[in-house]
Design an enzyme around this catalytic site. Structure first.
Site: not given
Ligand code: NDP
Length: 291
Positions: A63, A253
């Site tokens: 990241y 959240n």
């Molecule tokens: P998420 O399912 O956590 O979704 C994140 C998105 O949702 C962002 O666009 C965020 O926007 C939005 N969001 C967050 N909270 C809200 C809310 N309350 N209401 C509306 N929209 C919301 O997806 P991720 O893919 O980021 O997964 C989370 C974490 O999982 C990652 O950050 C990482 O740490 C991990 N991960 C691990 C992977 C792996 O291969 N091991 C792969 C992918 C993720 P905004 O920021 O603008 O609020």
């Protein structure tokens, strides 16, 4: 067991359960994920999260924001032992010797003596190195250089392969998991391997927020769709690491910890399962995540 963290702005960090993932190692069931948080924003984002009451941060070498995460931990004033830090071995660093080096580099960037949890990010089976990487991680754990070790994106055959070389069970398997992509066979294999299931992209990166049973439960509980999805995960026993860069959403959240869905609501959301994978397929994903 619940965390005792009091929130600076009214969210319910105190309701977040702690889950034992390895002997003596407890992890808050809601953490902050920082995938796609740009390096120059990571410090602000993580400082906000710690102020709100998060005590569990999920990052990765891939990241490219470990330095910012580390700066936030240092600047926050929160004692290091109260913050649970997870990072991951990137594909390009897989292998026995390189895993030790990569772990040391990650700790240096984060400014910590040791991590609370270190994961193999992907099995990357075409490289044929994940078993060697796992041997290195088990040695780090045996020496106490890391508090716990686990895996991410491991399919049943990958879990079987590491079980064959070490009796140490992975503390977690961090997998893509949200209402429209549930992978029950991977969950079953993870639990059988002794790993706690950790849901990444728990909100489906936002794609699952509009689903009808989610919206209906949100209206019924005067909650947000994101809180409903997170409550669904929590009530199923999964650890969640939703990502948000926005302070108010981070608080929203975290407050999902105090929402309880009915059995009918849980079942309606579970019935959304389909094949809506967002991320890579672990059987073939081979990006080496150059930094
Ligand atoms: P998420 O399912 O956590 O979704 C994140 C998105 O949702 C962002 O666009 C965020 O926007 C939005 N969001 C967050 N909270 C809200 C809310 N309350 N209401 C509306 N929209 C919301 O997806 P991720 O893919 O980021 O997964 C989370 C974490 O999982 C990652 O950050 C990482 O740490 C991990 N991960 C691990 C992977 C792996 O291969 N091991 C792969 C992918 C993720 P905004 O920021 O603008 O609020």
């Amino acid at each position: 067991m619940n965390t005792q963290t009091t929130s600076a702005d009214g969210s319910s960090a105190a309701d977040v359960a702690l889950i034992q993932i390895a002997p003596g190692v407890h992890l808050a069931q809601i953490g902050l994920g920082v995938f796609q948080v740009p390096p120059d924003e990571a410090q602000r984002v993580v400082e906000d999260a710690l102020e709100i009451g998060y005590r569990h941060i999920d990052t990765a070498a891939a990241y490219v924001n470990e330095t910012g995460v580390g700066a936030a931990i240092k600047a926050s004033g929160v004692p290091r032992e109260e913050i649970f830090v997870t990072s991951k071995l990137r594909n390009g660093d897989q292998g026995y010797d390189s895993a030790f080096r990569a772990y040391a580099d990650t700790c240096e960037r984060l400014g910590v003596d040791r991590l609370d949890l270190y994961l193999i990010h992907w099995p990357y089976p075409s490289a044929g190195l994940f078993v060697d990487s796992w041997r290195a991680l088990t040695e780090l754990a045996a020496d106490g250089r890391v508090r716990s070790v686990g895996v991410s994106n491991f399919l049943p055959e990958h879990l079987d392969a590491i079980a064959a070389v070490s009796p140490l069970r992975p503390a977690v398997n961090q997998i893509e998991l949200h209402p429209t992509f549930q992978q029950p066979h991977v969950i079953e294999a993870s639990l059988a391997a002794g790993a706690t299931v950790e849901a990444y992209s728990p909100l489906g990166q936002g794609a699952d927020l509009d689903a009808e049973p989610v919206v209906a439960a949100a209206a019924a509980h005067d909650a947000s769709p994101a809180q409903v999805i997170l409550a669904w995960h929590l009530q199923r026993g999964y650890i969640v690491i939703p990502k948000s860069s926005r302070r108010e959403r981070m608080a929203e959240n975290l407050a999902a910890a105090s929402l309880r869905l009915s059995e009918e609501e849980l079942q309606a959301i579970t019935a959304l399962d389909s094949d809506a994978r967002i991320g890579g397929d672990p059987a073939t994903f081979a990006m080496t995540q150059i930094r």
